[in-house]
Design an enzyme around this catalytic site. Structure first.
Site, mmCIF file in Angstrom:
data_model
loop_
_atom_site.group_PDB
_atom_site.id
_atom_site.type_symbol
_atom_site.label_atom_id
_atom_site.label_comp_id
_atom_site.label_asym_id
_atom_site.label_seq_id
_atom_site.Cartn_x
_atom_site.Cartn_y
_atom_site.Cartn_z
ATOM 1 N N GLU A 185 39.392 47.689 43.602
ATOM 2 C CA GLU A 185 38.373 48.167 42.666
ATOM 3 C C GLU A 185 37.616 49.309 43.319
ATOM 4 O O GLU A 185 37.340 49.241 44.520
ATOM 5 C CB GLU A 185 37.363 47.039 42.388
ATOM 6 N N HIS A 225 25.653 38.306 50.285
ATOM 7 C CA HIS A 225 26.254 37.797 49.049
ATOM 8 C C HIS A 225 25.684 36.474 48.580
ATOM 9 O O HIS A 225 26.242 35.808 47.717
ATOM 10 C CB HIS A 225 27.779 37.711 49.162
ATOM 11 N N ARG A 239 29.821 28.001 34.550
ATOM 12 C CA ARG A 239 28.994 26.835 34.898
ATOM 13 C C ARG A 239 27.529 27.140 34.596
ATOM 14 O O ARG A 239 27.162 28.280 34.322
ATOM 15 C CB ARG A 239 29.120 26.571 36.400
ATOM 16 N N LYS A 296 40.186 36.561 38.898
ATOM 17 C CA LYS A 296 39.333 37.734 38.651
ATOM 18 C C LYS A 296 40.106 38.841 37.937
ATOM 19 O O LYS A 296 39.508 39.626 37.187
ATOM 20 C CB LYS A 296 38.743 38.238 39.958
HETATM 21 C C1 MV4 Z 1 31.181 45.220 43.854
HETATM 22 C C2 MV4 Z 1 30.226 46.090 44.399
HETATM 23 C C3 MV4 Z 1 30.372 47.431 44.186
HETATM 24 N N1 MV4 Z 1 31.438 47.888 43.494
HETATM 25 N N2 MV4 Z 1 32.204 45.712 43.161
HETATM 26 C C4 MV4 Z 1 29.625 41.216 45.878
HETATM 27 C C5 MV4 Z 1 29.866 39.816 45.478
HETATM 28 C C6 MV4 Z 1 30.830 39.823 44.337
HETATM 29 N N3 MV4 Z 1 30.315 39.017 43.257
HETATM 30 C C7 MV4 Z 1 30.959 41.260 43.963
HETATM 31 N N4 MV4 Z 1 30.186 42.033 44.860
HETATM 32 C C8 MV4 Z 1 30.130 43.380 44.742
HETATM 33 N N5 MV4 Z 1 31.117 43.917 44.017
HETATM 34 C C9 MV4 Z 1 32.323 47.020 43.005
HETATM 35 N N6 MV4 Z 1 33.375 47.478 42.346
HETATM 36 C C10 MV4 Z 1 29.178 45.559 45.129
HETATM 37 C C11 MV4 Z 1 29.147 44.200 45.322
HETATM 38 C C12 MV4 Z 1 28.043 43.754 46.121
HETATM 39 C C13 MV4 Z 1 27.048 42.969 45.620
HETATM 40 C C14 MV4 Z 1 27.065 42.538 44.309
HETATM 41 C C15 MV4 Z 1 26.069 41.766 43.815
HETATM 42 C C16 MV4 Z 1 25.014 41.424 44.632
HETATM 43 C C17 MV4 Z 1 24.969 41.812 45.945
HETATM 44 C C18 MV4 Z 1 25.984 42.589 46.452
HETATM 45 C C19 MV4 Z 1 25.915 43.004 47.776
HETATM 46 C C20 MV4 Z 1 26.906 43.766 48.264
HETATM 47 C C21 MV4 Z 1 27.981 44.155 47.452
#
Ligand code: MV4
Length: 510
Positions: free
Chosen positions: A202, A237, A294, A115
């Protein structure tokens, strides 16, 4: 003629077999012990047993799959999603065995698997990323120094696993006091999940939407980005509903996000299907999050609004063909599509897995409805894998029509013998915030917490009374019709009462 082995199971294996059939290409399935009678095995031209039910002994066995491909005389391997789809060693092993891997290069998979390397690629391409550390945190750096870095990024922040994605090994930190504990916890979780304890920091965005851009790259340097998908409806998630386009994205913003996604893909020489995930804040600013190398579960919503077949294109790209897609058409949504992931889970028991024998199955059909199913009547949903049994996709001329069509299709869908998430989706499609498109990534978990475990399928008193009358009537009709059953339809005699009761319960719900 390209003979394709599908290194996967369930609905995605069935989906890929369909594309191969349409292209006149022979298919080879692989299966574990519990999947001997699975739908993908029945529908492929050939099938090879690759091991016991546990995924690590079958669908995750690179050697067993390569061996099956050799025995079948396959020329190519489609990995689907999950299992080995983003495993660079698998892509390399296919190439070494003279098999065409239907996906990106092993190098691209490895690069995007980190990442921090992916963030660096986005920065190089001039695409905004969330403020954060450039590299993984060194294990030897003092707490004081990490705290200084954290201060510079700003709280609240997230500790994320370098090898992560999908929320595993992720921790929120609100202040300095919680920092080192969160890092330790994230390291430990990342270590057991990915065999890699590296983490980075982050800034945490408050209530972002999750927007992603599907793209295709060919082996001649052409990259075509598609209309965005909105994937903010997630539970812990796990995406549960996806749609395209997003109500939060204007045509102008669409162009900018798509350009950003294509720039990242070009910067790494990406070929085949991939998806770039972004976070979108309330002010319309977007940030690169990660790239999935993918075909994704939710690819059908993109297909529905662009009339392109992504799996056909994956195969054509792997054969070395040039992309022949009008970029304007790929970026112009025709109507609106919504996908619900139907899981063998009981929404009334906190989404507890509900494996078991499927005694009856009638997928929804009719105008604007697509069922990407992976199971059949008589199949036992195993405990060993992800419990998604089908994806239901509804298309409408606009979002409102798509929502109503989805509700209709969900009422039509019947699965007997196991619990599914259908009642939950029927409920979600009636929520005002969902109907109005007012939601972000925090919406569903908040909504479910508010409900406090109340049943999604509970009936009103009047419904209960009608159901009782229905059962009585059914019993009466069955007795007066001998062994035939009230329906008179063959095949539904035994469990007819439960079929009808289920049907009536659906009909009574409103
Ligand atoms: C984040 C975020 C807020 N700020 N990164 C959750 C799974 C992973 N793919 C990244 N995720 C998140 N990253 C920053 N800098 C909030 C989430 C997140 C989230 C992202 C997508 C869909 C649902 C989510 C639920 C909670 C937190």
């Amino acid at each position: 003629m390209m003979k394709i082995l599908i290194a996967n199971r369930g609905e995605i294996a069935v989906r890929i077999i369909r594309a191969c059939r349409e292209m006149g290409l022979p298919t080879v399935a692989v299966f574990s012990d519990c999947d001997r009678g699975a739908r993908h095995v029945r529908e492929a031209d050939q099938a090879f047993h690759i091991g016991p039910s546990e995924a690590v002994k079958s669908y995750l066995r690179i050697d067993a799959i390569i061996d099956a491909a050799r025995r079948a005389g396959a020329d190519a391997v489609h990995p689907g999603y999950g299992f080995l789809a983003e495993n660079a060693a698998f892509a390399r092993a296919c190439a070494d065995a003279g098999l065409t891997f239907i996906g990106p290069s092993a190098d691209a998979i490895a690069l995007m698997g980190s990442k921090t390397a992916a963030r660096a690629a986005a920065i190089r391409a001039g695409v905004p990323v969330v403020p954060g550390t450039e590299h993984a945190l060194a294990e030897i750096v003092s707490d004081g120094e990490i705290a200084k870095t954290a201060e510079a990024i700003g709280y609240p922040l997230l500790v994320k696993a370098v090898a992560g994605g999908g929320g595993k090994g992720m921790r929120t930190v609100h202040d300095r006091a919680a920092l080192s504990g969160a890092i330790r916890a994230a390291r430990s979780e990342a270590g057991s999940a990915f065999g890699d304890t590296a983490v980075y920091l982050e800034r945490r965005l408050a209530c972002p939407r999750h927007i992603e851009i599907q793209l295709l790259g060919d082996q001649h340097g052409t990259v075509v980005p598609f209309v965005e998908r909105e994937c903010s409806i997630q539970r812990r998630h796990q995406k549960v509903v996806e749609e395209s386009p997003s109500i939060a994205v204007s045509p102008e913003l669409r162009r900018r996000i798509a350009d950003a996604a294509a720039a990242v893909a070009r910067a790494v020489g990406y070929s085949n299907a991939g998806t770039i995930e972004f976070l979108l804040d309330e002010r319309g600013a977007f940030y690169f999050l990660e790239m999935n190398t993918r075909l994704q579960v939710e690819h059908p919503v993109t297909e529905m609004v662009t009339s392109q077949d992504l799996v056909h294109w994956q195969i054509r790209i792997a054969r070395g063909e040039r992309l022949g897609i009008d970029p304007e058409r790929a970026l112009t949504p025709h109507g609106h599509a919504i996908e619900c992931r139907i899981y063998a889970e009981d929404p009334d028991q906190g989404f507890l897995p509900s494996p078991g024998l499927i005694r009856g199955l009638r997928p929804a059909a009719g105008p604007g409805v697509r069922d990407d199913g992976g199971v059949t009547v008589g199949y036992t949903v195993p405990v060993f894998y992800d419990s998604m049994i089908a994806k239901l996709i509804a298309w409408g001329a606009n979002r409102d029509e798509a929502v109503h069509r989805m509700s209709r299709a969900l009422r039509e869908y019947e699965v007997l013998g196991i619990r599914t998430t259908i009642p939950f989706f029927l409920w979600l499609m009636r929520q005002r915030e969902y109907i109005e498109g007012r939601y972000d990534t925090t919406y569903l978990d908040r909504l479910l917490a508010e409900r406090n475990g109340r049943s999604f399928s509970e009936l009103t008193e009047e419904d209960e009374e009608l159901a009782t009358i229905a059962v009585g009537l059914d019993t009466y009709l069955r007795l007066s019709a001998g062994t035939q059953g009230a329906s008179g339809k063959p095949g539904f005699n035994g469990p007819a009462a439960s079929w009808k009761l289920a049907g009536r319960r659906e009909a009574l719900r409103g």
